[in-house]
Design a protein around this motif. Structure first.
Motif, PDB file in Angstrom:
ATOM      1  N   LEU A 190      76.736  26.656  24.083  1.00 40.10           N
ATOM      2  CA  LEU A 190      76.128  27.703  24.919  1.00 40.10           C
ATOM      3  C   LEU A 190      74.678  27.851  24.462  1.00 40.10           C
ATOM      4  N   LYS A 191      73.818  26.973  24.972  1.00 39.48           N
ATOM      5  CA  LYS A 191      72.452  26.889  24.471  1.00 39.48           C
ATOM      6  C   LYS A 191      71.643  28.138  24.781  1.00 39.48           C
ATOM      7  N   GLU A 192      71.867  28.753  25.914  1.00 37.06           N
ATOM      8  CA  GLU A 192      71.046  29.898  26.307  1.00 37.06           C
ATOM      9  C   GLU A 192      71.322  31.130  25.458  1.00 37.06           C
ATOM     10  N   CYS A 193      72.426  31.145  24.733  1.00 36.91           N
ATOM     11  CA  CYS A 193      72.766  32.306  23.909  1.00 36.91           C
ATOM     12  C   CYS A 193      72.046  32.311  22.573  1.00 36.91           C
ATOM     13  N   LEU A 194      71.357  31.235  22.221  1.00 41.77           N
ATOM     14  CA  LEU A 194      70.686  31.139  20.922  1.00 41.77           C
ATOM     15  C   LEU A 194      69.222  30.763  21.091  1.00 41.77           C
ATOM     16  N   THR A 195      68.539  31.434  22.010  1.00 37.90           N
ATOM     17  CA  THR A 195      67.131  31.162  22.280  1.00 37.90           C
ATOM     18  C   THR A 195      66.271  32.338  21.806  1.00 37.90           C
ATOM     19  N   PHE A 196      64.973  32.094  21.762  1.00 38.98           N
ATOM     20  CA  PHE A 196      64.049  33.148  21.325  1.00 38.98           C
ATOM     21  C   PHE A 196      63.992  34.283  22.339  1.00 38.98           C
ATOM     22  N   LYS A 197      64.062  33.966  23.630  1.00 39.79           N
ATOM     23  CA  LYS A 197      64.065  35.020  24.650  1.00 39.79           C
ATOM     24  C   LYS A 197      65.274  35.935  24.499  1.00 39.79           C
ATOM     25  N   PRO A 250      69.589  37.442  30.498  1.00 41.63           N
ATOM     26  CA  PRO A 250      70.886  38.088  30.788  1.00 41.63           C
ATOM     27  C   PRO A 250      71.954  37.783  29.748  1.00 41.63           C
ATOM     28  N   GLN A 251      71.769  36.728  28.932  1.00 42.47           N
ATOM     29  CA  GLN A 251      72.762  36.390  27.919  1.00 42.47           C
ATOM     30  C   GLN A 251      72.797  37.416  26.791  1.00 42.47           C
ATOM     31  N   ALA A 252      71.789  38.301  26.721  1.00 43.63           N
ATOM     32  CA  ALA A 252      71.752  39.313  25.672  1.00 43.63           C
ATOM     33  C   ALA A 252      72.617  40.521  25.985  1.00 43.63           C
ATOM     34  N   VAL A 253      73.225  40.574  27.162  1.00 49.23           N
ATOM     35  CA  VAL A 253      74.055  41.715  27.552  1.00 49.23           C
ATOM     36  C   VAL A 253      75.348  41.685  26.753  1.00 49.23           C
ATOM     37  N   GLY A 254      75.824  42.862  26.368  1.00 48.43           N
ATOM     38  CA  GLY A 254      77.093  42.955  25.669  1.00 48.43           C
ATOM     39  C   GLY A 254      76.942  42.861  24.170  1.00 48.43           C
ATOM     40  N   SER A 255      78.067  42.637  23.511  1.00 47.27           N
ATOM     41  CA  SER A 255      78.062  42.599  22.049  1.00 47.27           C
ATOM     42  C   SER A 255      77.556  41.270  21.509  1.00 47.27           C
ATOM     43  N   ILE A 297      80.948  29.591  20.521  1.00 48.78           N
ATOM     44  CA  ILE A 297      80.081  28.564  19.926  1.00 48.78           C
ATOM     45  C   ILE A 297      80.709  28.009  18.650  1.00 48.78           C
ATOM     46  N   LEU A 298      81.259  28.886  17.816  1.00 49.73           N
ATOM     47  CA  LEU A 298      81.927  28.418  16.599  1.00 49.73           C
ATOM     48  C   LEU A 298      83.168  27.601  16.919  1.00 49.73           C
TER      49      LEU A 298
END
Length: 837
Positions: A128-135, A109-114, A122-123
């Motif tokens: 936000l670890k889940e936003c930078l995963t392979f899934k 679900p973290q892939a939703v949006g821009s 993050i910068l």
């Protein structure tokens, strides 16, 4: 003698073989280290990232093109039946959008949006670890391809910034296998800012504009040493992206993505500058309206409880309904014939940048039949009506489509809308000045395509609050002759939009409630009058240097702070440093851990066994009595453990030492239990585990003595020698202004800062308080009620002199006290060895 010679020769051969083998191994190790050092270089990483993102962008474009061509193929082959055409035109995008929403929701679900709001957070320093995963990477790529392949007014640029950041994060994990330099978290965050430039560059083939856009839109403060990295990676990905187009025979050679043929000798007249300025101001108003409309749609859906509950149960229904509505309105034989619905976004942008004047054609037949400009003509209405309907309809459709739970962006739709609005202004100028602009006896006709390029840069810059969109337009069109009107329009659009609304990305951050520090607005002088003491929290949770383990236990149960202040004492309130929550958990684990418990229980059992042997050497009755008593105790404890208890999470130690890591069980943290229940739980956990290994004569004494031992351990003074303490946490004085505090938090990526007065802790300021102060001061134009301490800050000269004298006296006392004390230091084996020597 022969045997002796044979032995000597064999020995020499063996020695030569071993020496040659050692040399080969040494050479292999050196080559391996050389390769690892080369792979660990920045330019290797940047080349790999640029090539990978260019190839991925080209593949996504290829997939999107196949999907759009399939929709057109179905539409053309069903011309005999309008109803079947409508079904094919509507069903195809609904299926793709539904698949994109469902696939993304199930996988990540973290892939939703821009994705830009999450990368900005993050910068900023938030994890936000889940936003930078392979899934998330897989869901983003597949979901974006399906969403853009549906033909909905969605963009590719913003999601590709997130995809490039995902690629950089995954590549850092892979490169960490070759060298430890990529395991540095701070360095990886810097590489994320480089990846943002790559994400823009691989979409528009604009390396300079991509880097400048990443600096403006993503970073509050940019590290200069990343400048060459961003340029290098963006250039590699832009070059590779265009080379792939030539390899696929889409282009003859490497050129701009949308080349134009604007006039070079006399690009514009000074009389046209007011028109460009008006275009920039109108684009600023339109950008602010777009951001506001998008936020209002989201808030409307969230505030309506009935709609919210219904959509929560039917998650795929909302994107399907939005797609059905937009597809119905864009059906070419229907209302879509007034807004060039047959064209894709790139085809529409290509025709809008055409320098041919449409309003002079008069009759529709004079349009070039071989170009896509035919889609803008209509037998009953002129191009002014067509362009107006296109701008109005695409405006609210894009704002509505952005709210769908699919990977999508808004840059490209806004860019096309701005180009259409600029084209409308350019066609109006061409109609008002049919003979063009006269200069030195030469007639120069108005070029509406120039106005389209200016409008595209101005509206996209107003929505994103960036000026780099002008550079993106220059690289996209391949011409820089109109730099002055483009820059004037973009600057005016930014000035208007920033005074009315936040940027689209900041608006999405507020909608998603991400922990992000808002920017300081223009002209708010009250930021300089508000000080830290006006907004800080005075009731600070802390621990002292002479505290006991029971205090640590109580602190862990009462609060959830990640970091606690370490003070000299409760009376002096002198700040000595800060200690993390995980370190406190490790201290408790060492004090009440399994090794110490086992040692105590074994010693106690041995002592009791000796006493029982001395007092009852061979009494069967005594043994029977002990066994009965033990049986009673075990049943009592087992009955307690059979009752349902709340979930208890163990405290995880943070120090990675053998004494801590080897502990298989940690101290539980019951949230709502009394001390008596906690002690019973400790008894049940540790005492019952020892029943198989202890004799029957000593078990009866365990349950009574362990509780007393635990109480004694908690009352002991804490030993901070084996604990990591930060001796220099970030500190502010009470007179630090809000503006300076905002700068420090933004520059260092802080989560909190302690407020001290001559070393004494008087409060703490966190990101939450700073955010509330900035938002509150903007709303009410300053602080209405001044805090009590603010009056002392504004006192007269005499009070200031006395206050300074008191502070100087306290400073001397503090200096004398500091000479007599020292912070606990972490014990090191090397120090003890030197002392022993």
């Amino acid at each position: 003698m022969c045997w002796l010679v044979y032995i000597v020769v064999l020995t020499d051969l063996t020695h030569w073989y071993c020496s040659s083998k050692c040399c080969c191994c040494l050479c292999t190790v050196r080559c391996q280290k050389f390769l690892i050092s080369c792979v660990g270089e920045d330019w290797i990483f940047l080349i790999l990232l640029g090539l990978f993102m260019a190839l991925l962008s080209w593949l996504v474009d290829f997939g999107i093109g196949i999907c759009l061509q399939s929709q057109k193929w179905m539409y053309v082959n069903l011309e005999s039946n309008v109803f079947l055409q409508y079904l094919a035109w509507v069903t195809y995008p609904v299926v793709l959008i539904t698949f994109s929403a469902g696939f993304t929701q199930l996988l990540a679900p973290q892939a939703v949006g821009s994705g830009i709001p999450e990368i900005k957070t993050i910068l900023r320093g938030v994890v936000l670890k889940e936003c930078l995963t392979f899934k998330t990477f897989v869901a983003k790529v597949i979901g974006l391809t399906s969403a853009l392949g549906s033909g909905m007014p969605l963009g590719k640029e913003s999601p590709f910034v997130h995809i490039a950041s995902l690629g950089a994060a995954l590549l850092c994990k892979f490169m960490s296998l070759f060298g430890g330099i990529y395991e540095n978290e701070s360095r990886n965050i810097e590489l994320l800012s480089v990846a943002c430039a790559v994400g823009v560059s691989c979409v528009f083939a604009a390396p300079i504009g991509g880097l400048l856009f990443s600096i403006e839109a993503m970073s509050t403060f940019f590290t200069v040493r990343n400048y060459w990295r961003g340029f290098f990676a963006a250039t590699v990905t832009a070059f590779m992206y265009r080379v792939l187009a030539v390899w696929n025979r889409d282009e003859v050679t490497i050129t701009a993505l949308l080349p134009t043929n604007f006039r070079q000798d006399f690009p514009f007249d000074l009389q046209e500058l007011p028109a460009f300025a008006v275009l920039g101001i109108a684009s600023g108003l339109g950008g602010a309206l777009f951001v506001c409309l998008n936020r209002q749609i989201v808030q409307l859906i969230r505030n309506q409880k009935t709609i919210k509950k219904f959509l929560m149960k039917k998650r795929l229904l909302y994107p399907a309904l939005v797609t059905l509505l937009v597809s119905t309105l864009t059906f070419p034989p229907g209302f879509g014939q007034f807004m060039a619905a047959k064209l894709t976004q790139m085809e529409s942008l290509e025709t809008l940048l055409d320098n041919q004047t449409w309003s002079k054609q008069g009759i529709p037949e004079e349009f070039d039949s071989n170009s896509h400009s035919q889609a803008w003509k209509h037998p009953q209405v002129n191009v002014f009506v067509t362009l107006t309907l296109f701008v109005v309809m695409k405006f609210w459709m894009s704002a509505l489509a952005m709210t769908m739970p699919v990977p999508c962006g808004a840059f490209m739709p806004v860019f096309v809308i701005g180009a259409a609005f600029g084209r409308l202004v350019g066609e109006s100028m061409a109609a008002w000045f049919p003979d063009g602009v006269h200069s030195d006896g030469t007639i120069y006709p108005i070029e509406p395509g120039v106005y389209a390029a200016v409008g595209a840069a101005a509206l996209s810059g107003a929505v994103t609050h960036t000026v780099s969109t002008a550079v993106v337009v220059f690289e996209l069109t391949g011409q820089i002759s109109h730099i002055l009107p483009v820059m004037i329009a973009v600057i005016l659009a930014n000035a208007v939009a920033q005074s009315l609304q936040p940027s689209l990305y900041d608006s999405l951050i507020m909608i998603k409630k991400l922990p992000y520090l808002p920017e300081l607005g223009w002209g708010h002088h009250e930021y300089y009058n508000i000080c830290v003491e006006d907004i800080m929290i005075r009731d600070v949770m802390y621990i002292t240097l002479n505290c006991c383990y029971r205090d640590l236990h109580d602190v862990l149960l009462t609060g959830h702070l990640k970091t606690l202040a370490l003070l000299e004492s409760s009376e002096s309130m002198i700040l000595l440093g800060s200690i993390e929550r995980a370190q406190i958990q490790a201290l408790l684990s060492l004090q009440l851990g399994r090794p110490r418990r086992l040692k105590y229980l074994r010693d106690r059992a041995t002592a009791e066994k000796r006493l029982s042997v001395v007092s009852h050497p061979s009494s069967e009755d005594g043994s029977t009595m002990v066994n009965q008593e033990v049986h009673f105790q075990v049943n009592k404890e087992s009955s307690f453990s059979s009752t349902p208890t709340p979930s208890m999470k163990p405290l995880k130690p943070a120090l990675k030492r053998p004494s801590v890591v080897d502990c298989p069980t940690e101290i539980p943290m019951p949230t709502s239990k009394s001390k008596h229940t906690q002690n019973l739980y400790y008894q049940q956990q540790w005492s019952l585990s020892l029943l198989p290994c202890l004799s029957n004569n000593c078990i009866s004494f365990i349950f009574y003595s362990e509780r007393e031992w635990e109480e004694n351990q908690l009352d002991e003074q804490v030993n901070f020698d084996n604990c990591m303490i930060d001796p220099a946490p970030i500190q502010l004085v009470e007179s630090t202004s809000l503006h300076k505090t905002h700068t420090i938090f933004s520059l260092l990526g802080l989560d909190h800062a302690y407020v001290t007065s001559i070393g004494r802790l008087i409060g703490v300021v966190s990101l939450k308080e700073l955010q509330k102060a900035i938002e509150g001061s903007v709303a009410v134009k300053g602080v209405n009620v001044r805090p009590p301490l603010a009056s002392f800050r504004d006192s007269g000269t005499s009070g200031t002199i006395m206050n300074n004298e008191n502070k100087a006296r306290d400073l001397h006392k503090l200096w004398n006290r500091r000479k007599l004390m020292s912070l606990p230091k972490e014990h090191r084996a090397s120090d003890s060895d030197e002392k022993s020597k």
